[in-house]
Design an enzyme around this catalytic site. Structure first.
Site, PDB file in Angstrom:
ATOM      1  N   ARG A 212     -34.519 -13.638   9.823  1.00  7.57           N
ATOM      2  CA  ARG A 212     -33.073 -13.777  10.151  1.00  7.57           C
ATOM      3  C   ARG A 212     -32.955 -15.130  11.174  1.00  7.57           C
ATOM      4  O   ARG A 212     -31.846 -15.808  11.171  1.00  7.57           O
ATOM      5  CB  ARG A 212     -32.764 -12.623  10.690  1.00  7.57           C
ATOM      6  CG  ARG A 212     -32.482 -11.632   9.764  1.00  7.57           C
ATOM      7  CD  ARG A 212     -31.273 -11.393   9.096  1.00  7.57           C
ATOM      8  NE  ARG A 212     -31.338 -10.324   8.121  1.00  7.57           N
ATOM      9  CZ  ARG A 212     -30.482  -8.998   8.458  1.00  7.57           C
ATOM     10  NH1 ARG A 212     -29.993  -9.040   9.559  1.00  7.57           N
ATOM     11  NH2 ARG A 212     -30.656  -8.138   7.679  1.00  7.57           N
TER      12      ARG A 212
ATOM     13  N   ASP B  75     -14.068  -5.933  14.122  1.00  4.05           N
ATOM     14  CA  ASP B  75     -15.698  -6.468  13.958  1.00  4.05           C
ATOM     15  C   ASP B  75     -15.934  -7.279  15.349  1.00  4.05           C
ATOM     16  O   ASP B  75     -14.970  -7.810  16.112  1.00  4.05           O
ATOM     17  CB  ASP B  75     -15.849  -7.068  12.722  1.00  4.05           C
ATOM     18  CG  ASP B  75     -17.332  -7.012  12.290  1.00  4.05           C
ATOM     19  OD1 ASP B  75     -17.570  -6.175  11.325  1.00  4.05           O
ATOM     20  OD2 ASP B  75     -18.177  -7.642  13.260  1.00  4.05           O
TER      21      ASP B  75
END
Lengths: 126, 319
Positions: free
Chosen positions: B33, B142
């Protein structure tokens, strides 16, 4: 074992589709154009048809119109699988009797989901 | 390769910033990642990235690390079951119990790129006859501004619209704009997207009839899960519904909620007496306001203090 007829003039697409479908326990048959596909269906109607749009001799739309008008031709679940990716083409395909629509390029997850949507593959446990 | 000391640092950093629990076997995940961030920010290696984070001088890089580690795939109608419950159980029960004209409010607590709130908007559009003229507001929150910007735009590529969406839904609810598929304007208008940290105070959000908080709690440790569930209990109507991911549970974490019998992933207040089908929901005829703190939570759902500064994870589609 369920049978799926893959109708596409591209050998590569037929090969990719065969690999995915056999992984889903389908018996896979192939046709290179709409007329060959109609001849196959007259002999033995498959459970599912993965159908290209643009093909020589008889295209996907012509094939589907004639299939749906034929004896037993309402039975197969037909999934258009084409690069004709606009609303007009999709709406035309559905209007003549397609059950689902896949826009190329596609992957195994999308094909599995569409087969699930038409009831030919069991739902994956969530 | 990430050194052991840097790995420990990244784990502690992510725990502090996002609540993410990074166990000792996640080296591959961390490296895969973060490699794109090394390229993006022109950093030589993981040690240099760790150094930048330690120095704290680049909020941009800090945020990027948190986002990279807390993103997940998001699909339309992901898992299907909660959406069946939404139309067959929750919506009819809430519609029956609310006064005419009283709006319903739904919170998608990890809205990511918008697939979940727009899936709900599509269902509401398709079930308009069921709820009549009742207004339904969907709030999607979010942590990530970038993700929310994508969500507000409501544009998806052809891979995204083919996962979970049937062709009829595609035809009905989307327009083709260049190479994108765009959610129709009236559906986008049903959803308000807000940037929000799940561990911030909830009083500014108002109260909700349904909270979708799927596949979020799995990233947190148990005290943080309990804290979030307690907070959500306070902003959920007495006869409201909490929807968790299929692999998530409240058992052993919080006594604020209990499973709605026969409905995997759907929870109700522990003190509620939902029959699990329309027309027999607890609180029938009991209207509730939607102002901040306009209803009291059950005593069992009193929130516990959460660690300051923790942020929730976000989900993001890999396109």
């Amino acid at each position: 074992m369920k049978t799926c007829l893959v109708v596409d003039d591209s050998r590569l697409v037929r090969k990719v589709a065969r690999n995915i479908l056999e992984g889903l326990a389908f018996c896979v048959e192939e046709a290179v154009d709409g007329q060959t596909a109609l001849d196959f269906c007259a002999h033995a109607m498959p459970d599912a048809i993965l159908l290209d749009w643009q093909m020589p001799v008889k295209d996907g739309l012509q094939f589907l119109q004639q299939l749906r008008a034929s004896d037993g031709g309402a039975l197969p679940k037909v999934i258009f699988c084409t690069s004709m990716n606009d609303l007009d083409h999709i709406a035309r395909a559905i209007a003549v009797g397609a059950d689902e629509y896949i826009m190329k390029p596609f992957d195994a997850d999308i094909l599995r989901e569409k087969l699930e949507a038409v009831g030919l593959v069991g739902k994956e446990p969530s | 390769m990430i050194s052991a000391s840097d790995y420990d640092f990244f784990a502690a950093f992510l725990k502090q910033r996002s609540g993410l629990q990074l166990s000792n076997d996640k080296h591959y995940l961390l490296e895969s990642r973060l490699v794109p961030l090394l390229r993006k920010f022109e950093l030589a290696d993981f040690a240099r990235l760790a150094q930048v984070l330690r120095e704290g001088g680049s909020p941009l890089i800090s945020d990027a690390v948190v986002e990279a580690m807390t993103t997940n795939e998001s699909l339309f109608f992901r898992d299907k079951t909660p959406f069946d419950d939404f139309t067959k159980t929750m919506l009819p029960a809430l519609h029956a119990s609310r006064a005419p004209g009283q709006k319903l409010r739904i919170w998608c607590a990890a809205a990511s790129t918008g697939q979940e709130p727009y899936s709900l908007a599509m269902l509401l559009d398709e079930h308009m006859a069921q709820i009549g003229a009742r207004r339904v507001d969907i709030v999607g929150t979010d942590l990530s501004s970038d993700v929310l910007e994508r969500a507000r735009g409501g544009r998806y590529n052809q891979f995204e619209v083919q996962r979970g969406l049937g062709v009829q839904q595609l035809l009905k609810h989307f327009s083709k704009v260049d190479d994108w598929w765009e959610v129709k304007a009236h559906l986008r208008a049903m959803v308000e997207f807000r940037k929000f940290n799940l561990l911030e105070p909830y009083h500014g959000l108002g109260t909700f009839d349904i909270i979708f908080c799927r596949n979020v709690l799995i990233y947190f440790d148990t005290p943080t899960k309990a804290d979030i569930l307690g907070r959500m209990a306070r902003v959920l109507a007495p006869d409201g519904y909490l929807v968790l991911g299929a692999a998530e549970t409240v058992i052993g974490i919080s006594d604020a909620f209990k499973l709605l019998t026969g409905h995997r992933g759907t929870y109700v207040h522990h003190a509620a007496h939902h029959a699990g089908h329309p027309g027999k929901a607890a609180g029938a005829g009991h209207g509730h306001g939607h102002g901040a703190g306009s209803h009291a939570a059950p005593a069992s759902s009193a929130p516990r203090a959460g660690p300051a500064g923790l942020k929730p994870p976000v989900k993001q589609i890999g396109s």
